[in-house]
Write an enzyme that holds these catalytic residues in place. Structure first.
Site, mmCIF file in Angstrom:
data_model
loop_
_atom_site.group_PDB
_atom_site.id
_atom_site.type_symbol
_atom_site.label_atom_id
_atom_site.label_comp_id
_atom_site.label_asym_id
_atom_site.label_seq_id
_atom_site.Cartn_x
_atom_site.Cartn_y
_atom_site.Cartn_z
ATOM 1 N N HIS A 17 0.831 -1.212 0.000
ATOM 2 C CA HIS A 17 0.000 0.000 0.000
ATOM 3 C C HIS A 17 0.866 1.264 0.000
ATOM 4 O O HIS A 17 0.578 2.216 -0.728
ATOM 5 C CB HIS A 17 -0.888 0.045 1.256
ATOM 6 C CG HIS A 17 -1.966 -0.988 1.313
ATOM 7 N ND1 HIS A 17 -2.094 -1.876 2.368
ATOM 8 C CD2 HIS A 17 -2.993 -1.270 0.481
ATOM 9 C CE1 HIS A 17 -3.148 -2.648 2.168
ATOM 10 N NE2 HIS A 17 -3.712 -2.311 1.034
ATOM 11 N N LYS A 41 -16.923 -7.219 6.640
ATOM 12 C CA LYS A 41 -15.660 -7.887 6.289
ATOM 13 C C LYS A 41 -14.948 -8.461 7.515
ATOM 14 O O LYS A 41 -13.901 -9.079 7.381
ATOM 15 C CB LYS A 41 -14.726 -6.895 5.569
ATOM 16 C CG LYS A 41 -14.930 -6.855 4.056
ATOM 17 C CD LYS A 41 -13.702 -6.298 3.362
ATOM 18 C CE LYS A 41 -13.727 -6.554 1.854
ATOM 19 N NZ LYS A 41 -12.498 -6.068 1.199
ATOM 20 N N ARG A 94 -2.176 -5.584 -8.597
ATOM 21 C CA ARG A 94 -1.178 -6.646 -8.401
ATOM 22 C C ARG A 94 -1.346 -7.675 -9.508
ATOM 23 O O ARG A 94 -1.496 -7.329 -10.666
ATOM 24 C CB ARG A 94 -1.355 -7.288 -7.023
ATOM 25 C CG ARG A 94 -0.856 -6.434 -5.897
ATOM 26 C CD ARG A 94 -1.348 -6.966 -4.584
ATOM 27 N NE ARG A 94 -2.800 -6.856 -4.543
ATOM 28 C CZ ARG A 94 -3.539 -7.103 -3.474
ATOM 29 N NH1 ARG A 94 -2.976 -7.505 -2.366
ATOM 30 N NH2 ARG A 94 -4.849 -6.965 -3.512
ATOM 31 N N SER A 132 -2.876 -7.877 2.662
ATOM 32 C CA SER A 132 -3.150 -7.785 4.106
ATOM 33 C C SER A 132 -3.577 -9.140 4.671
ATOM 34 O O SER A 132 -3.141 -9.536 5.750
ATOM 35 C CB SER A 132 -4.256 -6.763 4.372
ATOM 36 O OG SER A 132 -3.869 -5.490 3.912
HETATM 37 P P1 ADP Z 1 -9.872 -3.584 -0.756
HETATM 38 O O1 ADP Z 1 -10.636 -4.380 0.257
HETATM 39 O O2 ADP Z 1 -10.598 -2.357 -1.231
HETATM 40 O O3 ADP Z 1 -9.298 -4.379 -1.886
HETATM 41 P P2 ADP Z 1 -7.163 -3.404 0.242
HETATM 42 O O4 ADP Z 1 -6.704 -2.740 1.497
HETATM 43 O O5 ADP Z 1 -6.969 -4.861 0.122
HETATM 44 O O6 ADP Z 1 -8.669 -2.974 0.093
HETATM 45 O O7 ADP Z 1 -6.470 -2.716 -1.010
HETATM 46 C C1 ADP Z 1 -6.593 -1.347 -1.282
HETATM 47 C C2 ADP Z 1 -5.926 -1.057 -2.622
HETATM 48 O O8 ADP Z 1 -4.518 -1.279 -2.528
HETATM 49 C C3 ADP Z 1 -6.406 -1.937 -3.770
HETATM 50 O O9 ADP Z 1 -6.393 -1.178 -4.961
HETATM 51 C C4 ADP Z 1 -5.375 -3.022 -3.839
HETATM 52 O O10 ADP Z 1 -5.296 -3.579 -5.138
HETATM 53 C C5 ADP Z 1 -4.130 -2.238 -3.494
HETATM 54 N N1 ADP Z 1 -3.091 -3.098 -2.930
HETATM 55 C C6 ADP Z 1 -3.167 -3.928 -1.882
HETATM 56 N N2 ADP Z 1 -1.996 -4.573 -1.673
HETATM 57 C C7 ADP Z 1 -1.155 -4.118 -2.632
HETATM 58 C C8 ADP Z 1 0.212 -4.420 -3.001
HETATM 59 N N3 ADP Z 1 0.918 -5.319 -2.332
HETATM 60 N N4 ADP Z 1 0.734 -3.747 -4.041
HETATM 61 C C9 ADP Z 1 0.000 -2.855 -4.743
HETATM 62 N N5 ADP Z 1 -1.283 -2.548 -4.472
HETATM 63 C C10 ADP Z 1 -1.853 -3.177 -3.437
#
Ligand code: ADP
Length: 163
Positions: A17, A41, A94, A132
């Site tokens: 992130h 969630k 990703r 996460s």
């Molecule tokens: P959501 O539940 O909305 O997917 P996340 O916290 O999992 O929330 O992800 C928020 C954003 O960050 C999404 O666009 C996700 O694709 C991106 N993201 C999560 N992990 C990574 C990573 N390791 N590298 C790049 N982008 C990421």
């Protein structure tokens, strides 16, 4: 001023992130990192805990004051983005698995509000497989995730799992 909303669960924020946030700051003057308040969630961390970790991660990154804001929201993302004066929604991409879901969301959001664009930034290859959910699972089993999360996150994960 170019403003983007970077929405997500951030349960917890990872270095994947923060890499997106850092790249996003090249493109946008201000980014509002917005934690989705969605109890269905069943998050590990409360919204307040997640917001605090994001704030600390932004400081660790050395983000210039005023360029990163941390907030939470519920309801329609495009409504939230509009109310905050943002022109864009920032998302990270990703592996292939993200693509279909993200395309669907971006199209739906464009249908709901044609004035707000979704902008994607490709994941840093060092964090391509960092999610996460996976970080929480590894921490729960006693694995070391120190290199995958900002410094403030690791001790909070350990505390959650009584490690
Ligand atoms: P959501 O539940 O909305 O997917 P996340 O916290 O999992 O929330 O992800 C928020 C954003 O960050 C999404 O666009 C996700 O694709 C991106 N993201 C999560 N992990 C990574 C990573 N390791 N590298 C790049 N982008 C990421």
């Amino acid at each position: 001023m170019s403003v983007a909303v970077y929405p997500g669960s951030f349960d917890p924020i990872t270095k994947g992130h923060t890499a997106i946030l850092k790249s996003g700051l090249v493109a946008f003057e201000r980014i509002i990192v917005a934690v989705l308040n969605n109890e269905s969630k069943q998050p590990l961390f409360s919204v307040a805990e997640r917001m605090e970790m994001i704030q600390l991660a932004a400081e660790e990154m050395g983000a210039e004051p005023g360029r990163v804001e941390v907030d939470s929201f519920d309801g329609l993302l495009v409504d939230y983005a509009g109310s905050r004066g943002a022109q864009c929604i920032l998302r990270g991409l990703r592996a292939v698995a993200d693509f279909e879901y993200e395309l669907q969301m971006a199209n739906m959001n464009r249908h709901l509000n044609t004035d707000i664009e979704t902008v994607f930034i490709m994941a840093d290859d060092a964090y391509f497989y960092v999610a996460s959910t996976l970080v929480k699972e590894v921490a729960r089993l006693g694995g070391n995730v120190a290199e995958l999360v900002p410094a403030a996150v690791q001790p909070r994960l350990l505390a959650k799992f009584d490690k």
